[in-house]
Design a protein around this motif. Structure first.
Motif, PDB file in Angstrom:
ATOM      1  N   PHE A  55      46.580 -18.888   7.557  1.00 12.81           N
ATOM      2  CA  PHE A  55      46.902 -19.819   8.648  1.00 12.81           C
ATOM      3  C   PHE A  55      46.417 -21.218   8.311  1.00 12.81           C
ATOM      4  CE2 PHE A  55      46.738 -15.625  10.493  1.00 12.81           C
ATOM      5  CZ  PHE A  55      47.913 -15.594  11.212  1.00 12.81           C
ATOM      6  N   LEU A  81      45.359 -19.353  13.768  1.00 17.33           N
ATOM      7  CA  LEU A  81      44.830 -17.996  13.571  1.00 17.33           C
ATOM      8  C   LEU A  81      44.683 -17.290  14.912  1.00 17.33           C
ATOM      9  CD1 LEU A  81      43.388 -15.758  11.851  1.00 17.33           C
ATOM     10  CD2 LEU A  81      41.284 -17.030  12.208  1.00 17.33           C
ATOM     11  N   MET A 137      48.454 -16.865  16.455  1.00 16.94           N
ATOM     12  CA  MET A 137      49.314 -16.005  15.625  1.00 16.94           C
ATOM     13  C   MET A 137      50.773 -16.067  16.062  1.00 16.94           C
ATOM     14  SD  MET A 137      47.185 -12.653  14.574  1.00 16.94           S
ATOM     15  CE  MET A 137      45.779 -12.828  13.463  1.00 16.94           C
ATOM     16  N   GLU A 138      51.245 -17.233  16.315  1.00 14.66           N
ATOM     17  CA  GLU A 138      52.643 -17.456  16.724  1.00 14.66           C
ATOM     18  C   GLU A 138      53.039 -16.564  17.896  1.00 14.66           C
ATOM     19  OE1 GLU A 138      55.169 -17.405  13.115  1.00 14.66           O
ATOM     20  OE2 GLU A 138      53.282 -17.928  12.146  1.00 14.66           O
ATOM     21  N   HIS A 171      51.654 -13.715  18.842  1.00 15.12           N
ATOM     22  CA  HIS A 171      51.186 -12.335  18.757  1.00 15.12           C
ATOM     23  C   HIS A 171      49.672 -12.209  18.893  1.00 15.12           C
ATOM     24  CE1 HIS A 171      55.100 -10.956  16.602  1.00 15.12           C
ATOM     25  NE2 HIS A 171      55.203 -10.886  17.913  1.00 15.12           N
ATOM     26  N   ASN A 179      53.211 -11.592  12.824  1.00 12.24           N
ATOM     27  CA  ASN A 179      51.775 -11.360  12.813  1.00 12.24           C
ATOM     28  C   ASN A 179      51.340 -10.089  13.539  1.00 12.24           C
ATOM     29  OD1 ASN A 179      50.694 -13.633  11.315  1.00 12.24           O
ATOM     30  ND2 ASN A 179      51.636 -14.861  12.933  1.00 12.24           N
ATOM     31  N   SER A 180      52.204  -9.525  14.388  1.00 10.42           N
ATOM     32  CA  SER A 180      51.790  -8.317  15.110  1.00 10.42           C
ATOM     33  C   SER A 180      51.504  -7.184  14.121  1.00 10.42           C
ATOM     34  CB  SER A 180      52.873  -7.882  16.090  1.00 10.42           C
ATOM     35  OG  SER A 180      54.034  -7.497  15.396  1.00 10.42           O
TER      36      SER A 180
END
Lengths: 67, 249, 160
Positions: free
Chosen positions: A3, A9, A12-13, A15, B54-55
């Motif tokens: 990241f 971080l 997480m976009e 998530h 990222n999941s």
């Protein structure tokens, strides 16, 4: 680091909540297994030491009683 | 020394207590280093998955928790069988010690799976063969914990738990192959025993780290719990008194 | 390695119990396979094996070029396929992020008499391939969708 920033971080976009929640619960569960085992050990030590002291006192009392 | 001599030596709680005390750091240190290091590696340093983004990082907790929950069950069932066949008390103590760890890991597997399912599949829960059979695994662990509590007599509790553990072991291959035998939402395994794994090597390495770390963690916890159980059951023996008053370790 | 006869007998009893329970589980799993299967593949639906007018699930790959989105609503039409048969699906609602042509889905809803599946829920089914975006881009450039599919040569699990 993959990241570009600390904020990236964490988010997480989008998530981030899923990922961080999972790891948060994971760490808590694993740590509580360790803490539970340690506590049980401390409790056992206390219990067994107290029993040993009682036994010693009884022995002493028995010895002094004989005199 | 023959195999059986070794086997009987292993059955001695006192010998096991001393041996496990020496063994424990070799499990505790890798467990902490590999788990924390692997988590950090997987969370911050590995690239995201090309489809899931990222999941997918949840894999570094979900897969070790699931795999070790199943491995722990096999350990528990094996200990149960050894207890039933050889009447080895130590095996009963190991069996009892695995159950709470296995239950906690199965809970984690289900929880992380649900949380991962939402952003990837679009749902937290679905009654497919894999998820349902893991839920059964969780109930088996809870059943063994409850059965252990239900008996006043330690020996009777151990026998009942051993039988339940052995019968429930049938569920383990069902979990493993559920995604092959039936149509399910859960995808098949990415780490393959035969053939090449279908996870890119840069993503596989931290997974191997957390998987190994989780196995070490299981071993560590089982040793801690078993040692506690040994101290409790042998509390009236000379050697336990010596250990606790510092005359020996 | 000699074993005490009594212990040997106990071992045999345990093995017998395991075999018996495994056999029972296998029979149960076989008898209930229709219920344990989460979804019907398109081939079974087209062959008339799936019940009509009842809530069921269907699973397959979203056919390339089949997705049609309405401009004024969330309505969407697409075909699912197991490379044997094709089932048209209608759905109104938000699709999961991983929904795309050529990807796996499991839809739940009702199969109409006209063969159109009216879905009330669409779930994405992803495969067991994990790779970084750059690797996937490189593979696409080289003209293969997945290095792994090439290796096994089987087109997903739907085509059984």
């Amino acid at each position: 680091m993959y990241f570009e920033s600390f904020a990236a971080l964490i988010s997480m976009e989008g998530h981030g909540p899923y990922v961080w929640f999972s790891y948060g619960v994971g760490i808590v569960v694993l740590a509580s297994l360790l803490v539970a085992a340690r506590r049980r050990r401390a409790q056992l030590e206390q219990m067994l030491k107290a029993a040993a002291r009682r036994e010693q006192q009884q022995n002493k009392a028995a010895v002094t009683g004989e005199r | 020394m023959s195999f059986w001599t070794y086997f009987h030596k292993w059955g001695s709680p006192r010998w096991f207590y001393q041996f496990s005390g020496r063994l424990m750091p070799w499990l505790a240190i890798p467990a902490v280093v590999l788990l924390l290091g692997g988590f950090a590696w997987g969370l911050a340093f590995v690239p995201p998955d090309f489809k899931q983004g990222n999941s997918f990082r949840i894999i570094y907790l979900h897969v070790p928790a699931s795999a070790v929950a199943m491995g722990a069950y096999m350990l528990m069932a094996t200990a149960g069988a050894i207890h039933l066949i050889w009447r080895m008390k130590l095996a009963a103590m190991v069996m009892k010690s695995v159950a709470p760890v296995g239950a906690a890991l199965t809970f984690l597997a289900l929880l992380t799976g649900a949380v991962w399912g939402k952003p990837t599949w679009g749902t937290y829960w679905v009654w497919d063969a894999r998820i349902t059979s893991v839920l059964i695994l969780f109930f088996l662990y809870l059943g063994i914990l409850a059965l252990q509590q239900a008996f006043e007599n330690q020996e009777a509790a151990a026998k009942a738990c051993a039988v339940l553990a052995i019968v429930g072991a049938v569920n383990i291959p069902i979990i493993y192959w559920s995604v092959e035998w039936w149509y399910s939402l859960h995808q098949p395994a990415s780490i393959k025993f035969v053939g090449e794994s279908t996870i890119h090597s840069s993503m596989l390495r931290p997974l191997i780290a957390t998987l190994t770390g989780m196995y070490c963690f299981l071993g560590w916890m089982v040793l801690l719990n078993t040692r506690n159980e040994i101290l409790y059951r042998e509390r009236n023996t000379r050697w336990v008194k010596d250990v606790l008053t510092g005359a020996g370790s | 390695m000699a074993m005490h006869p009594q212990r040997k007998q106990r071992l045999q009893i345990i093995l017998f119990i395991l075999v018996a329970v495994a056999a029972a589980a296998a029979l149960l799993g076989y008898a209930l396979r229709e219920n344990i299967n989460l979804f019907y593949p398109p081939a079974d639906i087209v062959a008339g094996k799936a019940p009509l007018e009842r809530k069921i699930r269907a699973g397959g790959m979203v056919e390339q070029g089949s997705v049609q989105r309405a401009t004024d609503s969330l309505k969407v039409r697409f075909n699912i396929t197991d490379y044997i048969a094709v089932v048209p699906v209608e759905y109104e609602g938000i699709l999961p992020d991983l929904f795309a042509e050529g990807e796996g889905v499991v839809v739940s809803g009702v199969l109409g008499g006209d063969g159109v599946f009216i879905a009330s829920e669409v779930l994405a089914k992803h495969d067991e391939n994990y790779m970084p975006p750059e690797v996937s881009a490189a593979l696409e450039k080289a003209g293969t969708t997945s290095v792994y599919q090439q290796q096994d040569g089987k087109a997903e699990k739907y085509g059984q």
